[in-house]
Design a protein around this motif. Structure first.
Motif, PDB file in Angstrom:
ATOM      1  N   VAL A  52       0.838  -1.201   0.000  1.00 44.97           N
ATOM      2  CA  VAL A  52       0.000   0.000   0.000  1.00 44.97           C
ATOM      3  C   VAL A  52       0.867   1.243   0.000  1.00 44.97           C
ATOM      4  O   VAL A  52       0.564   2.216  -0.695  1.00 44.97           O
ATOM      5  CB  VAL A  52      -0.991  -0.007   1.189  1.00 44.97           C
ATOM      6  CG1 VAL A  52      -1.740   1.319   1.287  1.00 44.97           C
ATOM      7  CG2 VAL A  52      -1.977  -1.164   1.040  1.00 44.97           C
ATOM      8  N   GLN A  53       1.975   1.234   0.721  1.00 48.50           N
ATOM      9  CA  GLN A  53       2.881   2.387   0.712  1.00 48.50           C
ATOM     10  C   GLN A  53       3.402   2.653  -0.698  1.00 48.50           C
ATOM     11  O   GLN A  53       3.516   3.799  -1.112  1.00 48.50           O
ATOM     12  CB  GLN A  53       4.038   2.184   1.690  1.00 48.50           C
ATOM     13  CG  GLN A  53       3.657   2.355   3.149  1.00 48.50           C
ATOM     14  CD  GLN A  53       3.046   3.696   3.459  1.00 48.50           C
ATOM     15  OE1 GLN A  53       1.878   3.771   3.840  1.00 48.50           O
ATOM     16  NE2 GLN A  53       3.785   4.763   3.286  1.00 48.50           N
ATOM     17  N   ASN A  54       3.685   1.599  -1.450  1.00 52.27           N
ATOM     18  CA  ASN A  54       4.124   1.769  -2.843  1.00 52.27           C
ATOM     19  C   ASN A  54       3.010   2.355  -3.699  1.00 52.27           C
ATOM     20  O   ASN A  54       3.269   3.201  -4.559  1.00 52.27           O
ATOM     21  CB  ASN A  54       4.619   0.446  -3.431  1.00 52.27           C
ATOM     22  CG  ASN A  54       5.992   0.080  -2.942  1.00 52.27           C
ATOM     23  OD1 ASN A  54       6.785   0.943  -2.587  1.00 52.27           O
ATOM     24  ND2 ASN A  54       6.280  -1.203  -2.904  1.00 52.27           N
TER      25      ASN A  54
ATOM     26  N   GLN B  58       3.506   5.912  -5.628  1.00 53.77           N
ATOM     27  CA  GLN B  58       3.405   5.944  -7.088  1.00 53.77           C
ATOM     28  C   GLN B  58       2.086   6.545  -7.571  1.00 53.77           C
ATOM     29  O   GLN B  58       1.869   6.637  -8.774  1.00 53.77           O
ATOM     30  CB  GLN B  58       3.565   4.526  -7.634  1.00 53.77           C
ATOM     31  CG  GLN B  58       4.910   3.938  -7.328  1.00 53.77           C
ATOM     32  CD  GLN B  58       4.989   2.440  -7.619  1.00 53.77           C
ATOM     33  OE1 GLN B  58       4.045   1.843  -8.112  1.00 53.77           O
ATOM     34  NE2 GLN B  58       6.129   1.843  -7.302  1.00 53.77           N
ATOM     35  N   THR B  59       1.237   6.956  -6.637  1.00 56.75           N
ATOM     36  CA  THR B  59      -0.108   7.484  -6.931  1.00 56.75           C
ATOM     37  C   THR B  59      -0.847   6.611  -7.954  1.00 56.75           C
ATOM     38  O   THR B  59      -1.455   7.096  -8.895  1.00 56.75           O
ATOM     39  CB  THR B  59      -0.080   8.957  -7.380  1.00 56.75           C
ATOM     40  OG1 THR B  59       0.657   9.081  -8.591  1.00 56.75           O
ATOM     41  CG2 THR B  59       0.491   9.867  -6.316  1.00 56.75           C
TER      42      THR B  59
ATOM     43  N   GLY C 258      -9.925   5.271  -6.987  1.00 62.17           N
ATOM     44  CA  GLY C 258      -9.176   6.504  -6.802  1.00 62.17           C
ATOM     45  C   GLY C 258      -7.739   6.188  -6.450  1.00 62.17           C
ATOM     46  O   GLY C 258      -7.232   5.116  -6.771  1.00 62.17           O
ATOM     47  N   THR C 259      -7.094   7.120  -5.769  1.00 59.80           N
ATOM     48  CA  THR C 259      -5.714   6.912  -5.326  1.00 59.80           C
ATOM     49  C   THR C 259      -5.675   6.950  -3.809  1.00 59.80           C
ATOM     50  O   THR C 259      -6.392   7.723  -3.171  1.00 59.80           O
ATOM     51  CB  THR C 259      -4.764   7.985  -5.897  1.00 59.80           C
ATOM     52  OG1 THR C 259      -5.250   9.276  -5.548  1.00 59.80           O
ATOM     53  CG2 THR C 259      -4.634   7.874  -7.396  1.00 59.80           C
ATOM     54  N   VAL C 260      -4.834   6.104  -3.251  1.00 62.54           N
ATOM     55  CA  VAL C 260      -4.684   6.045  -1.797  1.00 62.54           C
ATOM     56  C   VAL C 260      -3.818   7.218  -1.367  1.00 62.54           C
ATOM     57  O   VAL C 260      -2.724   7.420  -1.889  1.00 62.54           O
ATOM     58  CB  VAL C 260      -4.053   4.710  -1.345  1.00 62.54           C
ATOM     59  CG1 VAL C 260      -3.976   4.653   0.175  1.00 62.54           C
ATOM     60  CG2 VAL C 260      -4.829   3.530  -1.896  1.00 62.54           C
ATOM     61  N   LEU C 261      -4.313   8.001  -0.411  1.00 69.62           N
ATOM     62  CA  LEU C 261      -3.558   9.151   0.090  1.00 69.62           C
ATOM     63  C   LEU C 261      -2.705   8.790   1.298  1.00 69.62           C
ATOM     64  O   LEU C 261      -1.576   9.252   1.431  1.00 69.62           O
ATOM     65  CB  LEU C 261      -4.519  10.284   0.467  1.00 69.62           C
ATOM     66  CG  LEU C 261      -5.370  10.844  -0.664  1.00 69.62           C
ATOM     67  CD1 LEU C 261      -6.283  11.933  -0.126  1.00 69.62           C
ATOM     68  CD2 LEU C 261      -4.497  11.369  -1.777  1.00 69.62           C
ATOM     69  N   TRP C 262      -3.261   7.998   2.208  1.00 72.58           N
ATOM     70  CA  TRP C 262      -2.535   7.606   3.412  1.00 72.58           C
ATOM     71  C   TRP C 262      -3.164   6.365   4.020  1.00 72.58           C
ATOM     72  O   TRP C 262      -4.274   5.987   3.667  1.00 72.58           O
ATOM     73  CB  TRP C 262      -2.482   8.733   4.448  1.00 72.58           C
ATOM     74  CG  TRP C 262      -3.820   9.293   4.866  1.00 72.58           C
ATOM     75  CD1 TRP C 262      -4.420  10.416   4.370  1.00 72.58           C
ATOM     76  CD2 TRP C 262      -4.726   8.766   5.843  1.00 72.58           C
ATOM     77  NE1 TRP C 262      -5.637  10.617   4.979  1.00 72.58           N
ATOM     78  CE2 TRP C 262      -5.844   9.616   5.897  1.00 72.58           C
ATOM     79  CE3 TRP C 262      -4.705   7.664   6.686  1.00 72.58           C
ATOM     80  CZ2 TRP C 262      -6.921   9.394   6.744  1.00 72.58           C
ATOM     81  CZ3 TRP C 262      -5.783   7.442   7.533  1.00 72.58           C
ATOM     82  CH2 TRP C 262      -6.869   8.311   7.567  1.00 72.58           C
ATOM     83  N   GLN C 263      -2.406   5.763   4.918  1.00 72.28           N
ATOM     84  CA  GLN C 263      -2.915   4.656   5.713  1.00 72.28           C
ATOM     85  C   GLN C 263      -2.356   4.767   7.113  1.00 72.28           C
ATOM     86  O   GLN C 263      -1.280   5.325   7.326  1.00 72.28           O
ATOM     87  CB  GLN C 263      -2.551   3.305   5.091  1.00 72.28           C
ATOM     88  CG  GLN C 263      -1.081   2.969   5.153  1.00 72.28           C
ATOM     89  CD  GLN C 263      -0.776   1.556   4.696  1.00 72.28           C
ATOM     90  OE1 GLN C 263      -1.585   0.660   4.848  1.00 72.28           O
ATOM     91  NE2 GLN C 263       0.402   1.366   4.126  1.00 72.28           N
ATOM     92  N   ASP C 264      -3.107   4.264   8.071  1.00 76.33           N
ATOM     93  CA  ASP C 264      -2.596   4.105   9.421  1.00 76.33           C
ATOM     94  C   ASP C 264      -2.948   2.694   9.862  1.00 76.33           C
ATOM     95  O   ASP C 264      -3.325   1.862   9.031  1.00 76.33           O
ATOM     96  CB  ASP C 264      -3.110   5.205  10.370  1.00 76.33           C
ATOM     97  CG  ASP C 264      -4.615   5.198  10.591  1.00 76.33           C
ATOM     98  OD1 ASP C 264      -5.264   4.146  10.360  1.00 76.33           O
ATOM     99  OD2 ASP C 264      -5.153   6.230  10.999  1.00 76.33           O
ATOM    100  N   ALA C 265      -2.847   2.413  11.122  1.00 72.89           N
ATOM    101  CA  ALA C 265      -3.072   1.053  11.595  1.00 72.89           C
ATOM    102  C   ALA C 265      -4.506   0.576  11.385  1.00 72.89           C
ATOM    103  O   ALA C 265      -4.750  -0.623  11.274  1.00 72.89           O
ATOM    104  CB  ALA C 265      -2.705   0.958  13.069  1.00 72.89           C
TER     105      ALA C 265
END
Length: 71
Positions: free
Chosen positions: A15-17, A21-22, A37-44
């Motif tokens: 997910v970080q990749n 890479q948007t 869409g595009t993932v902007l951020w993730q947390d736990a």
């Protein structure tokens, strides 16, 4: 303080990749709804996705059936 956000896990790195890479993605939720869409951020516990209109939606990870890159 110990957190359950382990950046050594392959799923977190993947997910970080996608974030870096948007990459456009498709989220399928357990309800059957599909978000793109595009993932902007993730947390736990959550992830945030922005659609083509920049509308942001925060999704609980436990509600996600799968995430896949859009082709």
């Amino acid at each position: 303080m110990i957190t359950d956000f382990d950046t050594s896990l392959p799923s977190i790195r993947q997910v970080q990749n996608l974030i870096k890479q948007t990459t456009p993605v498709e989220f399928k939720l357990l309800t059957g709804d599909v978000l793109t869409g595009t993932v902007l951020w993730q947390d736990a516990h959550c992830m945030c996705i922005a659609d083509e209109n920049s509308q942001q939606t925060t999704v609980w990870k436990q509600a996600i059936a799968y995430i896949k890159p859009k082709s």
